[in-house]
Each structure stands twice: as structure tokens, then as C-alpha cells.
Scaffold this motif. Structure first.
Motif, short mmCIF file in Angstrom:
data_model
loop_
_atom_site.label_atom_id
_atom_site.label_comp_id
_atom_site.label_asym_id
_atom_site.label_seq_id
_atom_site.Cartn_x
_atom_site.Cartn_y
_atom_site.Cartn_z
N ALA A 73 22.94 -23.56 2.16
CA ALA A 73 22.08 -24.46 2.93
C ALA A 73 20.61 -24.17 2.64
CB ALA A 73 22.37 -24.33 4.42
N ILE A 74 20.25 -22.90 2.57
CA ILE A 74 18.85 -22.54 2.28
C ILE A 74 18.47 -23.05 0.89
CG2 ILE A 74 17.24 -20.64 1.82
CD1 ILE A 74 18.68 -19.03 4.01
N ARG A 75 19.31 -22.82 -0.09
CA ARG A 75 18.99 -23.29 -1.44
C ARG A 75 18.85 -24.80 -1.49
NH1 ARG A 75 22.47 -19.11 -3.23
NH2 ARG A 75 24.18 -20.64 -3.28
N ALA A 76 19.65 -25.52 -0.65
CA ALA A 76 19.60 -26.99 -0.65
C ALA A 76 18.30 -27.53 -0.06
CB ALA A 76 20.79 -27.54 0.13
N VAL A 77 17.81 -26.92 1.02
CA VAL A 77 16.61 -27.48 1.68
C VAL A 77 15.33 -26.80 1.24
CG1 VAL A 77 17.94 -28.17 3.72
CG2 VAL A 77 16.66 -26.01 3.75
N ALA A 78 15.44 -25.60 0.65
CA ALA A 78 14.24 -24.82 0.32
C ALA A 78 14.37 -24.17 -1.05
CB ALA A 78 14.01 -23.76 1.40
N PRO A 79 14.42 -25.01 -2.10
CA PRO A 79 14.50 -24.43 -3.45
C PRO A 79 13.26 -23.60 -3.75
CG PRO A 79 14.10 -26.80 -3.58
CD PRO A 79 14.35 -26.48 -2.13
N GLU A 80 13.41 -22.59 -4.63
CA GLU A 80 12.27 -21.72 -4.96
C GLU A 80 11.45 -22.37 -6.08
OE1 GLU A 80 13.01 -17.60 -4.99
OE2 GLU A 80 14.50 -17.74 -3.41
#
Ligand code: 4G0
Length: 237
Positions: free
Chosen positions: A69-76
Motif C-alpha cells: 500500500a505504501i509503495r502504491a500511494v507513495a512511490p520513491e
């Protein structure tokens, strides 16, 4: 400012559709996006929790659905701060609220049960924040407290008179003096005469004294760091 929230209870964020925050979102001063973690789960029945290694009471939130979920909404690279609401976090103060209000984006991760797998914190979280030294059943209410406190410092979110009030006219680290509005007598209690007479210097002096008095009584710790004159230090410290 964009604020992403990750939660297994997205319906809990209904209050952010109302009042000042609701209006700020409608006016596009604030872009709050709530994301449900559960659909990211690869376990059967979309489970999001499991037992702790090493034993002990309670359940922990799984790393996999949260990380996905973090990678989906907050890519680096992430432009702001990724925050985990946790009783072991840094205490939320108005100074921290002010710093966060200057970020372009925030991601707030809400834990449940006994918290989340530490590896998610280690890999994806910039900052753990606590709203106070107590435990509630989930990070959702703490996240809403943070969102509200941050949002009211953003340009245009409060009325124009309120916005100035916050830091410039603010009591410089003291508690607020008491406030009164109409009627002049309520259940036999009169508004202090000094506030009726219209002598603005006397009113300012009375309010200052009231702020000092209530701070000395209730929060003597605040007096030490408050913005006091030498004379005030002599009297109240
Ligand atoms: C992580 C934050 C999250 C660990 C969250 C509980 C209070 C706060 C949660 C736990 C929270 C706060 C160890 C029970 C969810 N409660 N003070 N509850 N444990 O900001």
C-alpha cells in the motif's frame, strides 16, 4: 498539501468531510486521500494480521499489505514525511505541527492491535509520532488529530482573523486567558468589568495577567520556556 492515510478502517475518516477540514478539502486547499490496506493483502480472506513471533498477547499487522500500500500511494522519492502513528513515537507538539504543515506531502500509517511488523517501520517510515502518553484502539483517531492540527495552519483554511491569532498574537507559550461573549450576565455571573469598559491597554494587561496566572497554576512547566519580560520572570518564576 497532500495527505495520504493508510488504514484498515477507511470509514472512520468520515469526520474529515465536515466542518473546517471538509471545507478546506472542497476548496482544494487540502488533498486528503484515504486508502484501505486490506485489498493489498495476498493472504486468504484478505487477512491483514497474524500472531507475533516469540509469543505474547494480541495480533500484529502484516508487513506485506502495508508495504504494498505504501509503495502504491507513495512511490520513491517521497517528497514529504512518511509517519507511523504510535504510542512510542515522538510527542506531537505545536512546534512539530508547524514543521509538518510546511511539508508538501504527508503519509500517515494507522496501526491496530499491538501495532505493525517492525520491518515496515524500518524500511518505509521516516517518523513515528504519538499524540500523547496513552493508548487507543487504532492509529486512526491520532491521525485525524494530526491532520486537523496541521490543516488549520495552512494558508486559507481558517478565517483571516484566526490565522493571525496563531503565532504572532499568540500568548508566546502561555495558556490562554478566559473569554466571554454576550450576554453580560449569565446565570448570575457577570463578565469582568475591565472587558466592558473599552480601555484596550487595561484589557491587554488583564489578559496577560490571566494568562500568566492560569499557566502558573496548571502548567508551571510551560512558564520556564514562555516568552516573558524580565519583570514577569521575577514575579511568576
Ligand atoms: C502501535 C497511537 C499502534 C502500537 C496509536 C497501538 C495511541 C497512539 C497502536 C500500539 C495507538 C498515540 C503497542 C498498543 C494503535 N494509540 N498515543 N493505537 N500498541 O498517538
Amino acid at each position: 498539501m497532500r495527505i495520504d492515510v493508510l488504514t484498515i478502517f477507511p470509514d472512520m475518516f468520515a469526520p474529515l468531510e465536515h466542518s473546517i477540514i471538509g471545507r478546506a478539502r472542497a476548496n482544494e486547499l487540502l488533498d486528503v486521500r484515504i486508502t484501505d490496506i486490506r485489498p493489498f493483502s495476498k493472504r486468504k480472506h484478505k487477512n491483514t494480521d497474524d500472531y507475533p513471533y516469540g509469543g505474547g498477547a494480541g495480533m500484529l499487522m502484516l508487513a506485506q499489505p502495508i508495504a504494498d500500500a505504501i509503495r502504491a500511494v507513495a512511490p520513491e522519492p517521497y517528497p514529504g514525511k512518511r509517519i507511523y502513528m504510535s504510542p512510542r513515537g515522538q510527542l506531537l507538539t505545536q512546534n512539530l505541527v508547524r514543521d509538518l504543515s510546511r511539508e508538501p506531502a504527508l503519509l500517515l500509517l494507522c496501526g491496530h492491535y499491538e501495532g505493525i511488523d517492525q520491518r515496515v517501520v524500518d524500511r518505509y517510515i521516516d517518523l513515528e509520532i504519538s499524540i500523547g502518553d496513552y493508548v487507543v484502539t487504532g492509529g486512526e483517531l491520532p491521525a485525524m488529530v494530526l491532520i486537523d492540527a496541521v490543516a488549520r495552519l495552512r494558508e486559507g483554511v481558517l478565517g483571516s482573523d484566526q490565522s493571525a491569532a496563531d503565532e504572532s498574537h499568540g500568548a508566546g507559550g502561555l495558556l490562554e486567558y478566559p473569554h466571554y461573549t454576550r450576554p453580560q450576565v449569565f446565570e448570575g455571573m457577570k463578565v469582568p468589568d475591565v472587558l466592558i469598559n473599552g480601555d484596550h491597554a487595561r484589557i491587554a494587561a488583564w489578559r496577560r495577567e490571566q494568562s500568566l496566572r492560569v499557566t502558573a497554576e496548571r502548567r508551571p512547566d510551560l512558564l520556564k520556556t514562555a516568552d516573558l519580560t524580565d519583570k514577569e520572570r521575577e514575579i511568576w518564576l
